[in-house]
Design an enzyme around this catalytic site. Structure first.
Site, short mmCIF file in Angstrom:
data_model
loop_
_atom_site.label_atom_id
_atom_site.label_comp_id
_atom_site.label_asym_id
_atom_site.label_seq_id
_atom_site.Cartn_x
_atom_site.Cartn_y
_atom_site.Cartn_z
N ARG A 1 -7.58 4.32 13.50
CA ARG A 1 -6.69 5.46 13.75
C ARG A 1 -6.11 5.48 15.16
O ARG A 1 -4.98 5.92 15.36
CB ARG A 1 -7.44 6.78 13.49
CG ARG A 1 -7.97 6.95 12.08
CD ARG A 1 -6.86 6.92 11.05
NE ARG A 1 -7.40 7.15 9.70
CZ ARG A 1 -6.74 6.84 8.60
NH1 ARG A 1 -5.52 6.32 8.66
NH2 ARG A 1 -7.27 7.05 7.42
N HIS B 1 -3.42 14.42 0.86
CA HIS B 1 -3.68 13.56 2.02
C HIS B 1 -2.57 13.73 3.06
O HIS B 1 -2.84 13.93 4.24
CB HIS B 1 -3.77 12.10 1.57
CG HIS B 1 -3.86 11.11 2.69
ND1 HIS B 1 -4.93 11.05 3.55
CD2 HIS B 1 -3.00 10.13 3.10
CE1 HIS B 1 -4.72 10.07 4.43
NE2 HIS B 1 -3.56 9.51 4.18
N GLU C 1 -9.54 13.15 7.75
CA GLU C 1 -9.37 14.47 7.15
C GLU C 1 -10.68 15.24 7.13
O GLU C 1 -10.72 16.43 7.45
CB GLU C 1 -8.86 14.34 5.70
CG GLU C 1 -7.53 13.63 5.57
CD GLU C 1 -7.28 13.21 4.12
OE1 GLU C 1 -7.15 14.09 3.26
OE2 GLU C 1 -7.21 12.00 3.85
N ASP D 1 -8.88 0.92 2.13
CA ASP D 1 -7.87 0.57 3.13
C ASP D 1 -8.42 0.96 4.50
O ASP D 1 -8.10 2.01 5.05
CB ASP D 1 -6.57 1.33 2.80
CG ASP D 1 -5.49 1.08 3.84
OD1 ASP D 1 -5.56 0.06 4.54
OD2 ASP D 1 -4.57 1.91 3.94
N ASP E 1 0.84 -1.20 0.00
CA ASP E 1 0.00 0.00 0.00
C ASP E 1 0.87 1.25 0.00
O ASP E 1 1.69 1.45 0.89
CB ASP E 1 -0.93 0.01 1.21
CG ASP E 1 -2.04 1.05 1.06
OD1 ASP E 1 -2.40 1.38 -0.10
OD2 ASP E 1 -2.56 1.52 2.08
N GLU F 1 -9.00 4.48 -2.15
CA GLU F 1 -7.79 4.24 -2.94
C GLU F 1 -8.18 3.49 -4.21
O GLU F 1 -9.30 3.01 -4.35
CB GLU F 1 -6.78 3.38 -2.15
CG GLU F 1 -6.42 3.96 -0.79
CD GLU F 1 -5.21 3.29 -0.14
OE1 GLU F 1 -4.47 2.57 -0.85
OE2 GLU F 1 -5.02 3.51 1.08
N THR G 1 -8.98 -5.27 4.02
CA THR G 1 -8.87 -4.32 2.91
C THR G 1 -9.89 -4.79 1.88
O THR G 1 -9.85 -5.96 1.47
CB THR G 1 -7.45 -4.36 2.29
OG1 THR G 1 -6.49 -4.05 3.31
CG2 THR G 1 -7.33 -3.37 1.14
N THR H 1 -4.19 6.66 -0.14
CA THR H 1 -5.40 7.48 -0.04
C THR H 1 -5.36 8.57 -1.10
O THR H 1 -4.32 9.20 -1.33
CB THR H 1 -5.47 8.13 1.35
OG1 THR H 1 -5.36 7.11 2.33
CG2 THR H 1 -6.78 8.88 1.53
N LYS I 1 -4.18 -1.74 10.20
CA LYS I 1 -4.55 -1.92 8.79
C LYS I 1 -4.82 -3.37 8.42
O LYS I 1 -5.39 -3.62 7.36
CB LYS I 1 -3.40 -1.42 7.90
CG LYS I 1 -2.99 0.03 8.11
CD LYS I 1 -3.88 0.97 7.33
CE LYS I 1 -3.27 2.37 7.30
NZ LYS I 1 -4.04 3.26 6.42
N GLN J 1 -3.48 2.86 15.25
CA GLN J 1 -2.38 3.34 14.40
C GLN J 1 -1.51 4.37 15.13
O GLN J 1 -0.28 4.33 15.07
CB GLN J 1 -2.97 3.95 13.12
CG GLN J 1 -1.94 4.33 12.07
CD GLN J 1 -2.61 4.84 10.78
OE1 GLN J 1 -3.82 5.05 10.72
NE2 GLN J 1 -1.80 5.04 9.75
N GLU K 1 -10.14 4.55 3.83
CA GLU K 1 -9.31 5.35 2.93
C GLU K 1 -9.72 4.99 1.51
O GLU K 1 -9.72 3.81 1.15
CB GLU K 1 -7.82 5.07 3.13
CG GLU K 1 -7.31 5.55 4.49
CD GLU K 1 -5.80 5.35 4.68
OE1 GLU K 1 -5.20 4.59 3.90
OE2 GLU K 1 -5.26 5.96 5.62
#
Ligand code: MN
Length: 450
Positions: free
Chosen positions: A248, A144, A384, A244, A137, A212, A268, A370, A264, A251, A210
């Site tokens: 958070r 981003h 975001e 994805d 990834d 993608e 996916t 992203t 993650k 993470q 995310e």
């Protein structure tokens, strides 16, 4: 890069009545692996609201070109790795053959034979299109990286210096890539709130998506043999939508100092249909880098990449909350962007992946990273859009009351849609990538309490 040919003619139509104006007109012909309940999985090509069953087509004898026959034989398998490994001439031969069989001027006997190979998409179950040996990834959207950086720093330039030089990526987890429609369970994991003395184990409290694109590797390369940028697109089969999913809070705690792990690796999601690089040829756009930023090193810079390395793929994120679904209110659109904004092209990502000698395998998956655009409404993740939860999204619950979302709630479905359009060419779509959030397992599942 793929050249334009008769399969991009906007005036062409299919005798499959639903094709024109749908996500899958005759100019697109994307690939998936599908079955009806109880049947074996095999390859299919989308046309309108139908699937051309490639195993049935191989048996029909309707394809006469030898290279196209070879390609078709590989598409009868329950995964398309062998087909992808055949390379661009075989992919193109099959695309040309399918196009001619499905075009409105096909002979009546041909139409009858091919019609017998159609399966309604409404009856289909999909699975992963390849046995994905490896999943990488990337992190290639400047906007981003800038949006995320600003959440944690008041500095002037929050994007790390290496971002302009290296198409950044981490090696992800291939085993938990799932097909669109598969529910995604909120993960358990470790997080440490800023004011806490030590971390706690619990359900992810900041679940995010995310948006993608998934880039499927066609032909691989031998270990120790890099793929130069001028050749790298020849190694790409096509593109799908990819989510994805990201935890958070997990993470933020674990990514010091290594890359994403539990944040993650729980799931996916990818869309079932892979739109080929050949189908995307009309929607190529120039790629450039603002003069205020460093330009790529020579191995990541070619005239062809600058002339048409980017692809204008329009993308939308939709959110369907449980309460809205229960009321039949449907999803709300929460963001819109395009792949054309990306800081690095697909070809640059693939070339850089192999520069040290790493071997890519047919059917490997690369996430684009992203995809966020320059304005607030073009953000590619909830992190975001809501400023890490400080400004929640607000939308009608379906009965006039307002729902708020700082991050994803149980029962929320995240839906991505994508398409390409350009004057003088057909509009082609990607279908959708959908996943619904299930509640976390009880802590007893990991031996705590109970
Ligand atoms: Mn990502």
């Amino acid at each position: 890069m793929s050249a334009l040919d008769f399969t991009h003619d906007a005036a062409a139509h299919s005798w499959v009545a639903s094709a024109s104006g749908s996500d899958f007109p005759i100019q697109s012909l994307p690939f998936a692996v599908f079955r009806r309940a109880g049947e074996a999985f095999r390859g299919g090509a989308a046309i309108g609201d139908q699937i051309l069953d490639l195993a049935a087509l191989a048996k029909s004898g309707a394809v006469h070109d030898v290279l196209a026959q070879q390609a078709l034989a590989a598409c009868t398998q329950p995964a398309l790795n062998d087909y992808f490994a055949l390379g661009p001439p075989a992919w193109r031969a099959l695309r040309h053959a399918l196009f001619v069989l499905l075009r409105s001027d096909a002979a009546p006997a041909t139409v009858a034979a091919v019609r017998a190979c159609l399966v309604p998409q409404a009856d289909a179950q999909y699975t992963l299109p390849t046995r994905i040996g490896n999943y990488t990834d990337f992190y290639t959207s400047y906007f981003h990286a800038d949006n995320i950086g600003r959440l944690f720093s008041a500095a002037n330039d929050v994007v790390p210096a290496n971002f302009h030089w290296v198409p950044l990526a981490y090696h992800g987890r291939a085993s938990s890539v799932v097909i669109s429609g598969t529910a995604v369970r909120r993960p358990l994991g470790q997080a440490k709130p800023p004011d806490a003395a030590q971390p706690r184990l619990g359900p992810c409290a900041m679940l995010d998506y995310e948006i993608e694109l998934g880039l499927f590797v066609g032909t691989g390369n031998a270990l120790g043999t890099p793929v130069p940028l001028r050749d790298s697109e020849q190694h790409l089969f096509g593109i799908c939508l990819l989510n994805d999913w990201s935890a958070r809070d997990i993470q933020g705690w674990e990514m010091q100092p290594l890359g994403p792990f539990q944040a993650k690796n729980f799931s996916t999601s990818i869309s079932p249909w892979i739109v080929t690089m050949d189908a995307l040829a009309p929607y190529r756009t120039p790629w450039s880098r603002d003069a205020k930023w460093p330009q790529p090193l020579v191995y990541l810079d070619t005239p062809a990449n600058r002339e048409q390395g980017a692809i204008d793929i329009q993308l939308e994120t939709w959110l369907e909350s449980g309460p809205r679904r229960a009321r039949g209110a449907g999803p709300v659109r929460i963001a819109k962007t395009s792949f054309r904004h990306q800081h690095w092209t697909a070809a640059q990502m693939l070339a850089h992946h192999t520069v040290g000698g790493c071997n890519l395998l047919a059917g490997d998956l690369l996430g684009s990273g992203t995809i966020s655009g320059p304005t607030a409404g073009e953000a590619g993740a909830m992190m975001e859009l809501t400023q890490a939860g400080r400004t929640p999204l607000r939308f009608d619950r379906g009965d006039g009351e307002i729902e708020q979302r700082a991050f994803l709630a149980d029962g929320d479905a995240v839906i991505f849609r994508g398409w390409c359009e350009k004057p003088g060419f057909a509009r082609i779509g990607f279908g959708e990538c959908r996943g619904e959030v299930l509640p976390a397992l009880p802590l007893a599942a990991v031996g705590v309490g109970g």
